[in-house]
Write an enzyme that holds these catalytic residues in place. Structure first.
Site, PDB file in Angstrom:
ATOM      1  N   TRP A 172       0.831  -1.206   0.000  1.00  0.00           N
ATOM      2  CA  TRP A 172       0.000   0.000   0.000  1.00  0.00           C
ATOM      3  C   TRP A 172       0.859   1.247   0.000  1.00  0.00           C
ATOM      4  O   TRP A 172       1.749   1.405   0.836  1.00  0.00           O
ATOM      5  CB  TRP A 172      -0.889  -0.047   1.249  1.00  0.00           C
ATOM      6  CG  TRP A 172      -1.479   1.229   1.738  1.00  0.00           C
ATOM      7  CD1 TRP A 172      -0.882   2.150   2.549  1.00  0.00           C
ATOM      8  CD2 TRP A 172      -2.807   1.717   1.521  1.00  0.00           C
ATOM      9  NE1 TRP A 172      -1.756   3.181   2.847  1.00  0.00           N
ATOM     10  CE2 TRP A 172      -2.945   2.939   2.226  1.00  0.00           C
ATOM     11  CE3 TRP A 172      -3.902   1.230   0.794  1.00  0.00           C
ATOM     12  CZ2 TRP A 172      -4.118   3.673   2.231  1.00  0.00           C
ATOM     13  CZ3 TRP A 172      -5.081   1.981   0.788  1.00  0.00           C
ATOM     14  CH2 TRP A 172      -5.176   3.176   1.497  1.00  0.00           C
TER      15      TRP A 172
ATOM     16  N   ASP B 240       0.436   8.803   1.453  1.00  0.00           N
ATOM     17  CA  ASP B 240       0.933  10.161   1.273  1.00  0.00           C
ATOM     18  C   ASP B 240       2.418  10.244   0.915  1.00  0.00           C
ATOM     19  O   ASP B 240       3.267   9.701   1.637  1.00  0.00           O
ATOM     20  CB  ASP B 240       0.729  10.954   2.563  1.00  0.00           C
ATOM     21  CG  ASP B 240      -0.736  11.075   2.949  1.00  0.00           C
ATOM     22  OD1 ASP B 240      -1.594  10.616   2.179  1.00  0.00           O
ATOM     23  OD2 ASP B 240      -1.021  11.620   4.028  1.00  0.00           O
TER      24      ASP B 240
ATOM     25  N   TRP C  53       3.746   8.346  10.954  1.00  0.00           N
ATOM     26  CA  TRP C  53       2.790   9.003  10.080  1.00  0.00           C
ATOM     27  C   TRP C  53       3.514  10.029   9.211  1.00  0.00           C
ATOM     28  O   TRP C  53       4.714   9.940   8.975  1.00  0.00           O
ATOM     29  CB  TRP C  53       1.678   9.645  10.912  1.00  0.00           C
ATOM     30  CG  TRP C  53       0.790   8.649  11.602  1.00  0.00           C
ATOM     31  CD1 TRP C  53       0.860   7.287  11.522  1.00  0.00           C
ATOM     32  CD2 TRP C  53      -0.291   8.935  12.487  1.00  0.00           C
ATOM     33  NE1 TRP C  53      -0.114   6.706  12.304  1.00  0.00           N
ATOM     34  CE2 TRP C  53      -0.833   7.689  12.910  1.00  0.00           C
ATOM     35  CE3 TRP C  53      -0.849  10.116  12.981  1.00  0.00           C
ATOM     36  CZ2 TRP C  53      -1.919   7.607  13.779  1.00  0.00           C
ATOM     37  CZ3 TRP C  53      -1.935  10.032  13.854  1.00  0.00           C
ATOM     38  CH2 TRP C  53      -2.469   8.791  14.240  1.00  0.00           C
ATOM     39  N   THR C  54       2.774  11.009   8.744  1.00  0.00           N
ATOM     40  CA  THR C  54       3.327  11.946   7.780  1.00  0.00           C
ATOM     41  C   THR C  54       4.224  12.992   8.440  1.00  0.00           C
ATOM     42  O   THR C  54       4.151  13.255   9.640  1.00  0.00           O
ATOM     43  CB  THR C  54       2.186  12.659   7.039  1.00  0.00           C
ATOM     44  OG1 THR C  54       1.235  13.113   7.993  1.00  0.00           O
ATOM     45  CG2 THR C  54       1.518  11.716   6.077  1.00  0.00           C
TER      46      THR C  54
ATOM     47  N   ASP D 189       1.266  16.066  10.581  1.00  0.00           N
ATOM     48  CA  ASP D 189       1.832  16.405   9.272  1.00  0.00           C
ATOM     49  C   ASP D 189       2.743  17.628   9.310  1.00  0.00           C
ATOM     50  O   ASP D 189       2.531  18.602   8.580  1.00  0.00           O
ATOM     51  CB  ASP D 189       0.730  16.632   8.225  1.00  0.00           C
ATOM     52  CG  ASP D 189      -0.352  15.567   8.247  1.00  0.00           C
ATOM     53  OD1 ASP D 189      -0.048  14.448   8.689  1.00  0.00           O
ATOM     54  OD2 ASP D 189      -1.479  15.855   7.829  1.00  0.00           O
TER      55      ASP D 189
ATOM     56  N   GLU E 143      -4.761  18.996   6.438  1.00  0.00           N
ATOM     57  CA  GLU E 143      -3.849  17.851   6.406  1.00  0.00           C
ATOM     58  C   GLU E 143      -2.698  18.165   5.460  1.00  0.00           C
ATOM     59  O   GLU E 143      -2.865  18.865   4.458  1.00  0.00           O
ATOM     60  CB  GLU E 143      -4.572  16.582   5.965  1.00  0.00           C
ATOM     61  CG  GLU E 143      -5.518  16.036   7.012  1.00  0.00           C
ATOM     62  CD  GLU E 143      -5.840  14.567   6.789  1.00  0.00           C
ATOM     63  OE1 GLU E 143      -5.309  13.728   7.536  1.00  0.00           O
ATOM     64  OE2 GLU E 143      -6.626  14.273   5.876  1.00  0.00           O
TER      65      GLU E 143
END
Length: 519
Positions: A49, A52, A106-107, A184, A234
């Protein structure tokens, strides 16, 4: 013929011309399409998968792009690493920042610390990434990682460098909801003030911090937009750019969900100034870099050749309305997700005095086309089938008309005409409608039609349409408008046709550039 028209309509504008090429047949099932569906000229993960993209850094002649990756769809994952010299062809290097138990990565974003402000050495790549401390969602906080081997592996500090104080004190449902949106981080160097600036997305605003060493951060003022129907912030983006008239401008961008008010779920941006404490916008109403369904989590970065006047941009070609599902490439190629083609951005002053970002496909992409075919001009009143077939190509053309009410192009057309995606102009909208390309088992309905505003009186349009095995990206006129759509083409969806309803239209400058080799 009467058409029902709305921006996010589940009905497709087929028109008399398109219907003239239509023949009823059953939709193919996913089981019938087992040939490879891997994109020819878009970045895709080797397996698993893709989510971002992270803003690339430029080092040793290469752009280093990181992206969220998991071996299962929408699962906890890592920052995977890929490099490119031209924004088209990528070399994959696997995991750069790995997850830990109950501590997914995460981002975030990375920078090159050329002056050794953080103390890890001059030229170190330093990244800030959101992680939920102890796996607790309301403890989303920003952690620091650094790489001294050119970005191929990273070490991390054990404690967050930007703490979620809201999360630590949140107790009511409203407080917890706000605390669960603190993510983010996007960092850049502010040369005018000799400090780093970080912008973080919140549920209804953007928050800014500054630092001299990337470790210790001071809270500044928020950017709070009054129309909260635009959605939450985001993957925010803050940068400065020189426009075509020589003036300098700051841009604050973000991926946002404005679906409820008939606006995109893509990249919104404001122009204005950053004064070291806050971002002050020229206009509280944002502009949009894309009007399709699938250009989310997008990032921009300075061109290595022209960093002041050109930026590059890339987006995740998916949408959280339907992202958490299998797609055809899961079955045929063992991966899910792709990034858009890279764009080149420039800033230009408009006739009304606004400054806008214009998009064009990265120039290196044309060098990967294997064949180029031109066709004679066509006057169409109804429909016309182009004598050409292909799975991955760019179609460039001009359309001019006088009295016609609905003009456009059908791509991904099946031999019987039942399946196709329409790109055209109707009234005051330029639309891309993938409804007739819906694939049994992988339906995108009702999120099928996307439309951008266009002058209702316009009687011409220049289109560059990029079709790949699972996507369509449309660049309109000078690039002020772009529409990016994930499309699930079946094996035989390889044709192109033109249509014009309510009068004739002239299709000219027709050029097809085909990609027959996987980049």
């Amino acid at each position: 013929m009467t058409h029902e028209i709305s921006r996010r309509s589940m009905f497709q504008i087929v028109g008399v011309g398109a219907l003239g090429l239509y023949a009823a047949s059953a939709l193919p099932t996913a089981a019938k399409a087992q040939i490879s569906q891997r994109a020819f000229y878009h970045m895709t993960p080797p397996t698993g998968w893709l989510c971002d993209p992270r803003r690339p850094v430029h080092l040793n002649g290469k752009y280093h792009l990181y992206y969220l990756h998991s071996e299962v769809n929408n699962g906890p994952g890592d920052w995977d690493h890929a490099t490119t010299t031209d924004g088209v062809s990528y070399t994959h290097h696997g995991v750069a920042i790995g997850q830990q138990p109950n501590f997914p990565v995460w981002t975030g974003s990375a920078v090159i610390d050329e002056a050794n402000t953080a103390g890890f050495g001059a030229g170190t790549i330093v990244a800030l990434a959101t992680q939920p401390t102890d796996g607790i969602r309301k403890y989303q906080e920003q952690y620091l990682y650094w790489s001294t081997d050119g970005g191929y592996s990273f070490n991390g500090l054990p404690e967050p460098v930007i703490v979620n104080t809201d999360g630590r004190s949140a107790s009511t449902p409203a407080e917890i909801e706000n605390a669960e949106w603190f993510r983010d981080p996007k960092i850049h160097w502010d040369s005018a003030r000799n400090e780093w600036v970080c912008v973080i997305g919140r549920a209804r605003y953007a928050v800014f911090y500054t630092s001299t060493n990337l470790r210790d951060w001071q809270l500044k003022r928020n950017f709070d937009y009054p129309n909260h129907s635009l959605g939450g912030i985001e993957c925010p983006d803050l940068f400065q750019m020189t426009a075509d008239d020589g003036t300098r401008h700051w841009v604050l961008g973000a991926s946002m969900d404005a679906y409820s008010i008939g606006l995109p779920m893509t990249y919104a941006y404001w122009t204005g100034i950053w004064d070291g404490e806050q971002f002050i916008t020229d206009d509280l109403e944002p502009q949009w870099l894309d009007w399709g369904w699938d250009w989310y989590g997008a990032v921009t970065w300075p061109s290595a050749q022209n960093p002041e006047t050109r930026r590059l941009a890339i987006g995740w070609m998916n949408n959280w309305k339907y992202a958490n599902r299998d797609v055809p490439t899961d079955a045929t190629d063992g991966y899910n997700g792709q990034n858009s083609i890279v764009r080149e951005l420039e800033m230009a002053v408009q006739s009304d005095g606004r400054y806008a970002l214009l998009s064009s496909p990265v120039s290196a992409l044309s060098g990967y086309a294997t064949t180029s075919v031109t066709f004679a001009d066509q006057s169409v009143d109804g429909s016309f089938l182009l004598p050409w077939n292909g799975r991955a190509y760019e179609l460039e053309l001009d359309i001019r008309w006088d009295s016609a009410t609905n003009v456009g192009v059908s791509v991904g057309r099946s031999a019987d005409g039942n399946r196709h995606t329409n790109i055209g102009k109707y009234g005051d909208e330029l639309y891309a409608d993938r409804a007739r390309s819906d694939l049994s088992g992988y339906s995108l309905s009702p999120y099928t039609r996307a439309a951008a505003p266009i002058d209702a009186g316009a009687r011409s349009v220049h289109l560059r349409i990029f079709v790949d095995t699972q996507s369509v990206e449309v660049f309109v006129n000078a690039g002020h408008t772009v529409i990016s759509q994930q499309v699930h083409f079946a094996e035989g969806d390889t044709g192109i046709s033109f249509y014009s309803d309510g009068g004739s239209a002239n299709f000219s400058g027709i050029t097809v550039r085909e990609f027959t080799d996987h980049v």
